[in-house]
Enzyme design. Structure first.
Site, PDB file in Angstrom:
ATOM      1  CG  LEU A 155       8.432   2.212   4.299  1.00  0.00           C
ATOM      2  CD1 LEU A 155       8.368   1.102   3.581  1.00  0.00           C
ATOM      3  CD2 LEU A 155       7.317   3.016   4.650  1.00  0.00           C
TER       4      LEU A 155
ATOM      5  CE1 TYR B 288       0.163   2.049   4.278  1.00  0.00           C
ATOM      6  CE2 TYR B 288       1.261  -0.229   4.505  1.00  0.00           C
ATOM      7  CZ  TYR B 288       0.858   0.860   4.857  1.00  0.00           C
ATOM      8  OH  TYR B 288       1.637   1.594   6.086  1.00  0.00           O
TER       9      TYR B 288
ATOM     10  CD  GLU C 232      10.218   1.549  10.096  1.00  0.00           C
ATOM     11  OE1 GLU C 232      10.466   2.424   9.072  1.00  0.00           O
ATOM     12  OE2 GLU C 232       9.780   0.533   9.920  1.00  0.00           O
TER      13      GLU C 232
ATOM     14  CE  LYS D 228       3.308   3.107   2.987  1.00  0.00           C
ATOM     15  NZ  LYS D 228       3.797   3.508   4.373  1.00  0.00           N
TER      16      LYS D 228
END
Length: 243
Positions: free
Chosen positions: A210, A38, A186, A153
């Site tokens: 990511l 996505y 992250e 992702k």
């Protein structure tokens, strides 16, 4: 940040459909196996922003999953986004796009590869204002228990859901993933930056985080302001003293 009422239309299987009719089959592989990618793209002043790097990231992930044929080209993405934005007159919001492995009888590896499913919609969204930035956002650290390919992702977001649940219980808005050795990776929904001795520091890119689309934009802004940008291993202990 806040969302709003449901959109009136969505893009599914090559056409715009009423929101109430935007449905995927029970045996969609994204639904049953998490075989799905996505992207969430900002919309401001009635226009989609930073679209090319989002398309490139989905295309790269789709190539690894064997779903490349299902990713529209940039021109098609632009047209789809414009139609969705116009349908509801959205000035500020988010374009959500998802690619799944398509629909087939439930098997981990189907006898015949189904045609991928691509869907998209735009929802109104209020982005943080200057006052929000000045106030700041609270964050907690959590153990990184996610899978090993966070550079893709995918919609396998249970780790982020649980992390944000822990953050909410602690009165915070974000959770920062930390590896067993103390390496900062992250945030559940953000990249991590630290200001340290006039330098902008961010965790080095690995398959554990990511490749954020906004991250190089922030780095470019920092360099334009005369700051050195450093990508390296960041230890959790540094979070307590950095800005």
């Amino acid at each position: 940040m806040s969302a709003s009422r449901d959109p009136s239309v969505a893009y599914l299987d090559g056409r715009l459909v009423p929101w109430e009719e935007a449905r995927v089959p029970v045996e969609d592989r994204g639904f049953q196996f998490g075989e799905s990618l996505y992207e969430v793209v900002p919309v401001t002043a009635g226009r989609v922003r930073l679209l090319p790097p989002h398309v490139d990231r989905m295309r790269a992930g789709a190539a690894e999953l064997g779903l490349a044929e299902g990713v529209p080209d940039l021109e098609a993405w632009s047209r789809i986004a414009a139609e969705l934005i116009a349908a509801d007159g959205v000035e500020e919001g988010l374009l959500y796009a998802q690619l799944t492995g398509g629909t087939a009888p439930r098997r981990h590896w189907p006898e015949r590869r189904p045609r991928p499913t691509f869907l998209a919609y735009v929802r109104r969204w209020r982005f943080p204002r200057d006052a929000d930035v000045v106030r700041g956002f609270r964050a907690v650290t959590v153990p990184d228990l996610r899978w090993g390919r966070c550079d893709l992702k995918t919609t396998q977001l249970l780790g982020s859901v649980l992390a944000l649940r822990a953050a909410a219980r602690a009165g915070a808005e974000e959770a920062i993933f930390v590896a067993e050795d103390g390496t900062v990776r992250e945030g559940a929904v953000s990249n991590v930056f630290l200001v340290e001795d006039g330098r902008l520091v961010t965790p080095e890119q690995t398959h554990h985080l990511l490749p954020g689309v906004t991250r190089p934009v922030i780095a470019e802004i920092a360099r334009a302001a005369g700051m050195e940008v450093v990508s390296r291993r960041v230890d959790a202990a540094e979070l307590a003293t950095a800005r």
